[in-house]
Write a protein that holds these residues in place. Structure first.
Motif, PDB file in Angstrom:
ATOM      1  N   SER A 153      44.788  50.893  28.247  1.00 54.63           N
ATOM      2  CA  SER A 153      43.379  50.725  27.893  1.00 54.63           C
ATOM      3  C   SER A 153      42.493  50.975  29.110  1.00 54.63           C
ATOM      4  O   SER A 153      42.976  51.206  30.215  1.00 54.63           O
ATOM      5  CB  SER A 153      43.139  49.300  27.366  1.00 54.63           C
ATOM      6  OG  SER A 153      43.479  48.352  28.369  1.00 54.63           O
ATOM      7  N   ASN A 241      40.832  44.638  31.835  1.00 50.63           N
ATOM      8  CA  ASN A 241      40.758  45.997  32.370  1.00 50.63           C
ATOM      9  C   ASN A 241      40.144  45.992  33.766  1.00 50.63           C
ATOM     10  O   ASN A 241      39.332  45.129  34.105  1.00 50.63           O
ATOM     11  CB  ASN A 241      39.902  46.883  31.462  1.00 50.63           C
ATOM     12  CG  ASN A 241      40.546  47.137  30.119  1.00 50.63           C
ATOM     13  OD1 ASN A 241      41.722  47.475  30.035  1.00 50.63           O
ATOM     14  ND2 ASN A 241      39.777  46.957  29.045  1.00 50.63           N
ATOM     15  N   ILE A 248      42.539  55.856  31.362  1.00 52.87           N
ATOM     16  CA  ILE A 248      43.386  54.882  30.690  1.00 52.87           C
ATOM     17  C   ILE A 248      44.455  54.394  31.664  1.00 52.87           C
ATOM     18  O   ILE A 248      45.114  55.195  32.334  1.00 52.87           O
ATOM     19  CB  ILE A 248      44.061  55.499  29.447  1.00 52.87           C
ATOM     20  CG1 ILE A 248      43.030  55.776  28.352  1.00 52.87           C
ATOM     21  CG2 ILE A 248      45.170  54.601  28.919  1.00 52.87           C
ATOM     22  CD1 ILE A 248      42.494  54.522  27.678  1.00 52.87           C
ATOM     23  N   SER A 301      41.956  42.158  21.050  1.00 52.21           N
ATOM     24  CA  SER A 301      41.190  42.794  22.126  1.00 52.21           C
ATOM     25  C   SER A 301      39.785  42.205  22.139  1.00 52.21           C
ATOM     26  O   SER A 301      39.233  41.855  21.098  1.00 52.21           O
ATOM     27  CB  SER A 301      41.134  44.312  21.941  1.00 52.21           C
ATOM     28  OG  SER A 301      40.465  44.652  20.744  1.00 52.21           O
ATOM     29  N   ASN A 310      35.838  47.983  25.289  1.00 54.98           N
ATOM     30  CA  ASN A 310      37.287  47.936  25.515  1.00 54.98           C
ATOM     31  C   ASN A 310      37.921  49.091  24.737  1.00 54.98           C
ATOM     32  O   ASN A 310      38.091  49.017  23.522  1.00 54.98           O
ATOM     33  CB  ASN A 310      37.853  46.593  25.045  1.00 54.98           C
ATOM     34  CG  ASN A 310      39.263  46.349  25.545  1.00 54.98           C
ATOM     35  OD1 ASN A 310      39.925  47.256  26.040  1.00 54.98           O
ATOM     36  ND2 ASN A 310      39.730  45.116  25.399  1.00 54.98           N
ATOM     37  N   HIS A 311      38.259  50.167  25.440  1.00 56.11           N
ATOM     38  CA  HIS A 311      38.889  51.331  24.831  1.00 56.11           C
ATOM     39  C   HIS A 311      40.405  51.115  24.821  1.00 56.11           C
ATOM     40  O   HIS A 311      41.032  51.090  25.878  1.00 56.11           O
ATOM     41  CB  HIS A 311      38.550  52.605  25.602  1.00 56.11           C
ATOM     42  CG  HIS A 311      37.095  52.947  25.589  1.00 56.11           C
ATOM     43  ND1 HIS A 311      36.568  53.933  24.789  1.00 56.11           N
ATOM     44  CD2 HIS A 311      36.048  52.423  26.267  1.00 56.11           C
ATOM     45  CE1 HIS A 311      35.264  54.019  24.975  1.00 56.11           C
ATOM     46  NE2 HIS A 311      34.928  53.106  25.875  1.00 56.11           N
ATOM     47  N   VAL A 312      40.981  50.977  23.647  1.00 58.09           N
ATOM     48  CA  VAL A 312      42.401  50.625  23.512  1.00 58.09           C
ATOM     49  C   VAL A 312      43.186  51.847  23.069  1.00 58.09           C
ATOM     50  O   VAL A 312      42.940  52.394  21.993  1.00 58.09           O
ATOM     51  CB  VAL A 312      42.594  49.478  22.509  1.00 58.09           C
ATOM     52  CG1 VAL A 312      44.039  48.999  22.538  1.00 58.09           C
ATOM     53  CG2 VAL A 312      41.635  48.333  22.788  1.00 58.09           C
TER      54      VAL A 312
END
Length: 323
Positions: A153, A241, A248, A301, A310-312
């Motif tokens: 992430s 993160n 990522i 998340s 929050n890029h998962v």
């Protein structure tokens, strides 16, 4: 786009690679125990202890991965978007290896089905889950030994307080562990016509009660809601993160039953956990030790405050347990 959209997921036994250590199945463990018994005939407790100390444990694996080519990957957005807290996936029930093959499990993807707003209540006796394990010998009431979270992430790639970029300090995107159980007092486990409670859990996802995050009654909305606090829970925060990172990143976090970092007693070790992006109270081993037969570990998340995202890309959970 939320983490619940455009996804694929699996629960499977890992296929070992040539250089990876071998990880046994339940059958492997039972065979080894039988061989030790035949060769040495020690008390069963000694055999169990030998296998446990050797960390010869079976495990389950649950994994969610965003669709290939999706750019950016599914995102948890901050305030005002209704996506501050997004359910990612659940592990299979602890110690119930036949769960996926059970006819009571509906089709689809039970690992990804959104948790119900069903508060926890009186639990089924451990003897009930002992029968459901279908094992030739009783299992421990608290069999979990290790949980390995592998998370890929990033955050939004910009922002943060001065001097925090590239660190985990003041990061407002993170992941937390949750917990579900089948409870005999839940409405789904009670016959509405007679009021009689079921003698054993249905093992259906829709009948799970949510222990963590807690479910509370919202008087204003006149309904149950998940109680997600504003700040991270230091005993449940798996990983946050790095601040303002565009790429990522992969984090592998291990929680073990014999972890022994008391944040009040060992402030230096707790600080190291914080510096690595973990919750300061996740090194106690308590979450793993307290898990019972039939418990279901979940991952959520999180994102907080304007602009934080929050890029998962993927989340994998491996749960190891003693047999």
């Amino acid at each position: 786009m939320s983490a619940a959209e455009s996804s694929t997921d699996t629960t499977k036994e890992d296929v070992p690679t040539e250089n990876a250590p071998y990880e046994p199945t339940i059958v492997d463990v039972l065979v080894v125990k039988a061989m030790l018994n035949k060769a040495l005939s020690p008390p069963q407790e000694i055999i169990d202890r030998i296998v446990d100390l050797a960390e010869y444990w079976p495990h389950t694996t649950s994994e969610w991965t965003s669709q290939q080519g999706e750019d950016p990957p599914p995102t948890t957005l901050a305030w005002g978007r209704g996506q501050e807290n997004v359910f990612v996936l659940r592990a299979p029930p602890l110690g119930l290896p036949t769960w996926r093959r059970s006819p009571s499990i509906p089709g689809g993807q039970p690992e990804r089905k959104t948790p119900k707003l069903q508060p926890a209540g009186e639990e089924f006796p451990s003897e009930v889950f002992q029968r459901l394990t279908k094992m030739p010998m009783p299992m421990l009431v608290h069999p979990c030994r290790r949980i390995v979270f592998t998370i890929r992430s990033r955050d939004q790639g910009w922002g943060g307080e001065p001097d925090t970029q590239g660190t985990y300090n003041s990061s407002w995107t993170w992941f937390e562990a949750g917990l579900e159980r089948w409870c005999k007092t839940s409405t789904s486990e009670t016959d509405t016509s007679t009021g009689q409670q079921s003698e054993q859990p249905s093992l259906m996802v829709d009948d799970l009660s949510t222990v963590l995050p807690p479910v509370r009654w919202d008087e204003t909305r006149r309904q149950h809601v998940f109680d997600h606090p504003l700040l991270p829970r230091e005993d449940l925060k798996i990983q946050c993160n790095e601040v303002a990172t565009n790429e990522i990143q992969e984090h592998r976090v291990v929680w073990s039953y014999n972890d022994d970092i008391d944040p009040d007693r060992d402030t230096v070790a707790a600080a190291r956990l914080e510096e690595s992006g973990r919750g300061t109270a996740t090194g106690t081993g308590k979450f793993v030790r307290d898990l019972k037969l039939g418990d279901v570990v979940t991952v959520w998340s999180k994102a907080r405050f304007a602009g934080w995202q929050n890029h998962v890309s993927s989340v994998k959970v491996k749960v190891y347990y003693a047999v």
